[in-house]
Design an enzyme around this catalytic site. Structure first.
Site, PDB file in Angstrom:
ATOM      1  N   CYS A   1       0.793  -1.226   0.000  1.00 26.61           N
ATOM      2  CA  CYS A   1       0.000   0.000   0.000  1.00 26.61           C
ATOM      3  C   CYS A   1       0.831   1.283   0.000  1.00 26.61           C
ATOM      4  O   CYS A   1       0.286   2.369  -0.164  1.00 26.61           O
ATOM      5  CB  CYS A   1      -0.934   0.005   1.206  1.00 26.61           C
ATOM      6  SG  CYS A   1      -2.093  -1.386   1.223  1.00 26.61           S
TER       7      CYS A   1
ATOM      8  N   HIS B   1      12.000   2.148   6.188  1.00 30.72           N
ATOM      9  CA  HIS B   1      11.899   0.711   5.899  1.00 30.72           C
ATOM     10  C   HIS B   1      12.454  -0.089   7.073  1.00 30.72           C
ATOM     11  O   HIS B   1      13.614   0.033   7.425  1.00 30.72           O
ATOM     12  CB  HIS B   1      12.694   0.394   4.626  1.00 30.72           C
ATOM     13  CG  HIS B   1      12.272  -0.873   3.950  1.00 30.72           C
ATOM     14  ND1 HIS B   1      12.116  -2.058   4.618  1.00 30.72           N
ATOM     15  CD2 HIS B   1      11.965  -1.133   2.656  1.00 30.72           C
ATOM     16  CE1 HIS B   1      11.730  -2.991   3.766  1.00 30.72           C
ATOM     17  NE2 HIS B   1      11.623  -2.460   2.566  1.00 30.72           N
TER      18      HIS B   1
ATOM     19  N   HIS C   1      -3.431  20.031   5.772  1.00 27.53           N
ATOM     20  CA  HIS C   1      -4.337  18.914   5.501  1.00 27.53           C
ATOM     21  C   HIS C   1      -3.579  17.597   5.685  1.00 27.53           C
ATOM     22  O   HIS C   1      -2.384  17.514   5.374  1.00 27.53           O
ATOM     23  CB  HIS C   1      -4.900  18.991   4.076  1.00 27.53           C
ATOM     24  CG  HIS C   1      -5.494  20.320   3.733  1.00 27.53           C
ATOM     25  ND1 HIS C   1      -6.752  20.700   4.129  1.00 27.53           N
ATOM     26  CD2 HIS C   1      -4.979  21.365   3.040  1.00 27.53           C
ATOM     27  CE1 HIS C   1      -7.003  21.913   3.682  1.00 27.53           C
ATOM     28  NE2 HIS C   1      -5.942  22.345   3.029  1.00 27.53           N
TER      29      HIS C   1
ATOM     30  N   HIS D   1      -3.631   7.106   4.757  1.00 23.26           N
ATOM     31  CA  HIS D   1      -3.893   5.829   4.092  1.00 23.26           C
ATOM     32  C   HIS D   1      -5.116   5.162   4.701  1.00 23.26           C
ATOM     33  O   HIS D   1      -5.244   5.049   5.916  1.00 23.26           O
ATOM     34  CB  HIS D   1      -2.668   4.920   4.237  1.00 23.26           C
ATOM     35  CG  HIS D   1      -2.905   3.507   3.821  1.00 23.26           C
ATOM     36  ND1 HIS D   1      -3.383   3.170   2.580  1.00 23.26           N
ATOM     37  CD2 HIS D   1      -2.734   2.334   4.491  1.00 23.26           C
ATOM     38  CE1 HIS D   1      -3.505   1.858   2.497  1.00 23.26           C
ATOM     39  NE2 HIS D   1      -3.121   1.327   3.650  1.00 23.26           N
TER      40      HIS D   1
ATOM     41  N   HIS E   1     -15.197   4.549   3.464  1.00 20.50           N
ATOM     42  CA  HIS E   1     -16.619   4.215   3.381  1.00 20.50           C
ATOM     43  C   HIS E   1     -17.064   4.058   1.934  1.00 20.50           C
ATOM     44  O   HIS E   1     -17.796   3.121   1.599  1.00 20.50           O
ATOM     45  CB  HIS E   1     -17.444   5.301   4.076  1.00 20.50           C
ATOM     46  CG  HIS E   1     -18.915   5.039   4.069  1.00 20.50           C
ATOM     47  ND1 HIS E   1     -19.753   5.524   3.087  1.00 20.50           N
ATOM     48  CD2 HIS E   1     -19.699   4.323   4.915  1.00 20.50           C
ATOM     49  CE1 HIS E   1     -20.991   5.133   3.338  1.00 20.50           C
ATOM     50  NE2 HIS E   1     -20.992   4.407   4.438  1.00 20.50           N
TER      51      HIS E   1
ATOM     52  N   ASN F   1     -10.415   0.084   0.934  1.00 23.00           N
ATOM     53  CA  ASN F   1      -8.956   0.156   0.863  1.00 23.00           C
ATOM     54  C   ASN F   1      -8.533  -0.260  -0.542  1.00 23.00           C
ATOM     55  O   ASN F   1      -8.549  -1.444  -0.881  1.00 23.00           O
ATOM     56  CB  ASN F   1      -8.330  -0.766   1.915  1.00 23.00           C
ATOM     57  CG  ASN F   1      -6.814  -0.721   1.904  1.00 23.00           C
ATOM     58  OD1 ASN F   1      -6.197  -0.103   1.042  1.00 23.00           O
ATOM     59  ND2 ASN F   1      -6.198  -1.391   2.862  1.00 23.00           N
TER      60      ASN F   1
END
Length: 463
Positions: free
Chosen positions: A169, A248, A339, A343, A372, A376
């Site tokens: 992702c 990482h 803002h 994720h 919603h 995902n």
């Protein structure tokens, strides 16, 4: 004599001016801009309603009452609504025997819709693209998906191509980082970035709880973006990249194994989500914030945080009880960011980040509404969140947008964009943005499948 003096002065001054101009031009050409982006909206016949989702679940003959109870609880608390999208093969009842063609169809539908729409609006044609970056983590073909795009749009023979796989992702920001690095070394780059995921061949058909959870969260989606470092496009761009940080933790065994593709005990392939995932995500998130904070926050906030932390240490030396009662020092990212583009890994992920950054409901609204409406969508999810902000006309010239993503490995990647101009919001949300935010995020699964609990109660009584 005066002419000779002027000539001598000019001969000394011109090289200096040339060096200054070269440095300015080189720095100006290193900026990375988003010209435009297009989020994919599948057709209405691909919507996964309560009814269709229930049919898909009950088709899996390996699931028993305990698995039904687990899935019902997961779906009810997931934050997903009635209008997310799934791949074609689940509507055809072929999730247990998906083919290569199913995956290619899923990608072609996304490519031909989003990339076409993007080029229709853009002053750049496919033949002018210098750089193509494609990140599809869980689907690899030969020829590659990037070659498929090049063939369809008849792109140039000297185009530079990067294919990213297995990044999960967080792959979008990795792709942006590739473009950013190339923009630092080459002038007038025009790049196309494609981010999506294939669900068709990655639908889990077993009964392992840690692996079947992915079926409840991941949905069809994708995003195509045009980026450049051309100074002539700077005033026409939407966003300018300010900074980008990648963290990482793959060297840590616990982090490496918390999100893993594997076979279950019956040989079914799926994504295992380990119980250590929240802990691994928190560690990566904290380390990422430590690195990006000095790059985006004002000096006064950094000094305030350092002073608060020092005072807390003094309290610990003076009285451990008083130090424990005092609130821990926290850095305020709102002093440098307007803002927050989070994720949409799930309701728990969004809530955890919101708590860590002390975000209010208004600031978290874009991520919750995206989860919603679209679910995902893996690496493309942050662009749906950004599109929500734009559709709500929140993004004004000069605003800073903080993007945060997580991925297998385990990775936490983030970046900050500056809004170049006021944005109109003509995007994937436009037709239904007036319905949002939705006040009641409860989905009808609990009511529709109450029989699961009723049967469970009957079973416990009879036993």
């Amino acid at each position: 004599m005066e002419f000779v003096d002027m000539f001598l002065y000019s001969s000394l001054l011109l090289p200096l001016l040339y060096l200054l101009w070269s440095a300015f031009d080189r720095r100006r050409s290193q900026c990375c801009y988003i010209l435009d982006y297009e989020c994919y909206q599948p057709s209405d016949d691909r919507k996964l309603s309560t009814k269709s989702s229930g049919e898909i679940i009950t088709r899996n003959g390996k699931l028993g009452l305990d698995e039904y109870k687990f899935l019902l609880k997961a779906i009810v608390s997931s934050g997903l609504g009635e209008e997310t999208y799934g791949p074609e093969m689940v509507f055809s009842g072929r999730e247990s025997c998906a083919t290569l063609d199913d995956g290619l169809l899923e990608m072609d539908e996304f490519f031909l819709d989003s990339i076409d729409n993007l080029f229709k609006r853009s002053p750049i044609s496919p033949s002018e693209i210098d750089l193509l970056v494609v990140n599809i983590s869980m689907f690899s073909t030969m020829p590659s998906l990037s070659a498929r795009i090049i063939n369809h749009y008849k792109m140039r023979e000297d185009i530079k191509v990067y294919n990213l796989a297995g990044m999960g992702c967080s792959a979008s920001i990795v792709s942006i980082n590739i473009v950013q690095n190339i923009c630092k070394t080459r002038k007038d780059v025009q790049a196309l970035v494609i981010t999506s995921e294939v669900l068709s061949q990655n639908w889990y058909n077993g009964k392992n709880r840690s692996m079947i959870l992915a079926n409840c969260l991941f949905r069809t989606g994708g995003c195509a973006m045009l980026l450049t470092n051309k100074p002539s496009f700077s005033d026409k761009a939407m966003f300018k990249l300010k900074t980008l940080i990648r963290t990482h933790h793959g060297a840590r065994d616990e982090s490496f194994g918390c999100c893993f593709q594997k076979e279950d005990e019956e040989g079914f392939v799926g994504i295992h989500l380990d119980k250590n995932l929240p802990k691994a995500a928190t560690r990566a998130f904290v380390d990422n914030l430590k690195e990006i904070a000095p790059k985006v926050l004002p000096v006064r906030e950094l000094l305030r945080y350092a002073a608060a932390k020092h005072v807390r240490k003094l309290w610990q030396l003076w009285s451990k009880a008083a130090a424990a009662a005092a609130r821990p020092a926290a850095i305020n990212f709102k002093t440098g960011v307007d803002h927050f583009c989070l994720h949409t890994g799930g309701k728990a992920v969004i809530d955890a980040i919101a708590q860590s950054l002390s975000l209010n409901d208004y600031e978290v609204e874009p991520a919750r509404m995206t989860l919603h409406r679209f679910g995902n969508t893996s690496a493309s999810s942050i662009w749906y969140v950004l599109a929500y902000m734009e559709a709500k006309k929140r993004l004004k010239k000069g605003d800073k947008v903080f993007m945060i993503s997580f991925g297998a490995g385990f990775k936490c990647n983030s970046c900050v964009w500056e809004v170049v101009r006021d944005l109109e919001g003509n995007n994937v949300w436009k037709k239904f943005i007036d319905r949002y935010p939705v006040k009641n995020l409860a989905n009808p699964f609990l009511k529709e499948f109450a029989w699961v609990h009723e049967q469970a109660a009957d079973s416990s009584v009879s036993s």
